[in-house]
Motif scaffolding. Structure first.
Motif, PDB file in Angstrom:
ATOM      1  N   ARG A   1     -10.508 -68.328  60.140  1.00 27.72           N
ATOM      2  CA  ARG A   1     -10.080 -69.370  60.241  1.00 27.72           C
ATOM      3  C   ARG A   1      -8.554 -69.299  61.059  1.00 27.72           C
ATOM      4  O   ARG A   1      -8.497 -68.264  61.604  1.00 27.72           O
ATOM      5  CB  ARG A   1      -8.974 -69.841  58.610  1.00 27.72           C
ATOM      6  CG  ARG A   1      -9.518 -69.560  57.426  1.00 27.72           C
ATOM      7  CD  ARG A   1     -10.270 -70.764  57.357  1.00 27.72           C
ATOM      8  NE  ARG A   1      -9.465 -71.961  57.351  1.00 27.72           N
ATOM      9  CZ  ARG A   1      -8.608 -72.311  56.169  1.00 27.72           C
ATOM     10  NH1 ARG A   1      -9.717 -72.086  54.804  1.00 27.72           N
ATOM     11  NH2 ARG A   1      -8.346 -73.488  56.065  1.00 27.72           N
TER      12      ARG A   1
ATOM     13  N   GLU B   1      -5.690 -71.420  61.775  1.00 33.87           N
ATOM     14  CA  GLU B   1      -3.874 -71.648  61.329  1.00 33.87           C
ATOM     15  C   GLU B   1      -3.351 -69.907  61.232  1.00 33.87           C
ATOM     16  O   GLU B   1      -3.106 -69.126  61.202  1.00 33.87           O
ATOM     17  CB  GLU B   1      -4.436 -72.291  59.408  1.00 33.87           C
ATOM     18  CG  GLU B   1      -5.776 -73.338  59.250  1.00 33.87           C
ATOM     19  CD  GLU B   1      -6.437 -73.808  59.401  1.00 33.87           C
ATOM     20  OE1 GLU B   1      -7.432 -72.187  59.239  1.00 33.87           O
ATOM     21  OE2 GLU B   1      -6.844 -73.970  57.914  1.00 33.87           O
TER      22      GLU B   1
ATOM     23  N   SER C   1      -2.142 -72.293  49.157  1.00 33.78           N
ATOM     24  CA  SER C   1      -2.241 -74.143  49.427  1.00 33.78           C
ATOM     25  C   SER C   1      -3.750 -74.003  50.448  1.00 33.78           C
ATOM     26  O   SER C   1      -3.714 -75.351  49.902  1.00 33.78           O
ATOM     27  CB  SER C   1      -0.662 -74.189  49.841  1.00 33.78           C
ATOM     28  OG  SER C   1      -0.611 -74.081  51.052  1.00 33.78           O
ATOM     29  N   TYR C   2      -4.195 -73.789  50.972  1.00 39.81           N
ATOM     30  CA  TYR C   2      -5.204 -73.855  51.879  1.00 39.81           C
ATOM     31  C   TYR C   2      -6.066 -73.443  51.249  1.00 39.81           C
ATOM     32  O   TYR C   2      -7.899 -73.644  52.314  1.00 39.81           O
ATOM     33  CB  TYR C   2      -4.922 -72.629  53.168  1.00 39.81           C
ATOM     34  CG  TYR C   2      -3.904 -73.492  53.822  1.00 39.81           C
ATOM     35  CD1 TYR C   2      -3.964 -74.347  55.179  1.00 39.81           C
ATOM     36  CD2 TYR C   2      -2.037 -72.778  54.286  1.00 39.81           C
ATOM     37  CE1 TYR C   2      -2.802 -74.566  56.134  1.00 39.81           C
ATOM     38  CE2 TYR C   2      -1.889 -73.106  54.710  1.00 39.81           C
ATOM     39  CZ  TYR C   2      -1.670 -73.804  55.958  1.00 39.81           C
ATOM     40  OH  TYR C   2      -0.815 -74.660  56.715  1.00 39.81           O
TER      41      TYR C   2
END
Length: 187
Positions: free
Chosen positions: A89, A91, A144-145
């Motif tokens: 990931r 992010e 939250s991801y």
């Protein structure tokens, strides 16, 4: 120590001791290393602590006295990261977890050098507590991801394990501090 005993050192033997050795051996015989890695992963999954016990048994057989806590702490700060343990990931919150984890590992790797200086060691313990808090905060941000309920449960389970091991490390430090010694061997 027997298989199944839970210790921070037990869970670090594969990534800190075994994985780097296998990576170096892959240059000589990649297929054999992949078979050995798969076999060790399989046995470790069904019998947690097996690899730790294997290493301790080899050390005893060679009549070597090694402080596993100290050795693993020193090594884990210098072991290069494996793709196996990195997220794909991109992010920022996921990259932040990685940075926080690396930072915590570096702090932990200083313990063997600083443990005999009470003042420095106390400062290191404070740094560790702060790094753990920051890492847990980063994990909470990531939650939250994670879209699926099963993913959130897996993340929560890993977080609980991290907290459990963090408490074990804290207890270990307390014992060391009470004894006034850095010699707390794991056999």
């Amino acid at each position: 120590m027997t298989m199944g005993d839970e210790s921070p050192v037990t869970s670090l033997v594969v990534p800190v001791l075994i994985r780097p050795v296998l990576e170096k051996m892959e240059n000589k015989d990649k297929a054999a290393c992949q078979i050995l890695r798969a076999a060790l992963s399989k046995v470790e999954l069904s019998h947690p602590g097996f690899t730790h016990d294997l290493v301790v048994g080899l050390l005893k057989r060679a009549d070597l006295s090694v402080n596993m806590n100290e050795s693993v702490l020193r090594l884990q700060g210098s072991v290069s990261e494996s793709d196996e343990y990195k997220t794909n990931r991109t992010e920022d919150v996921f990259q932040e977890i990685h940075r926080k984890a690396v930072s915590l590992k570096k702090i932990l790797s200083r313990i063997p050098d600083e443990i005999n200086d009470r003042k420095t060691f106390l400062e290191t313990i404070k740094e560790i507590a702060s790094a753990i808090k920051k890492l847990l905060d980063a994990v909470n941000e990531v939650s939250s991801y994670v879209p699926s309920q099963s993913g959130k449960q897996a993340l929560d389970q890993r977080k609980r394990e991290f907290v459990k091991y963090s408490k074990k490390i804290q207890q270990y430090f307390e014992r060391l501090f009470q004894r006034g010694t850095s010699d707390c061997r794991v056999h």
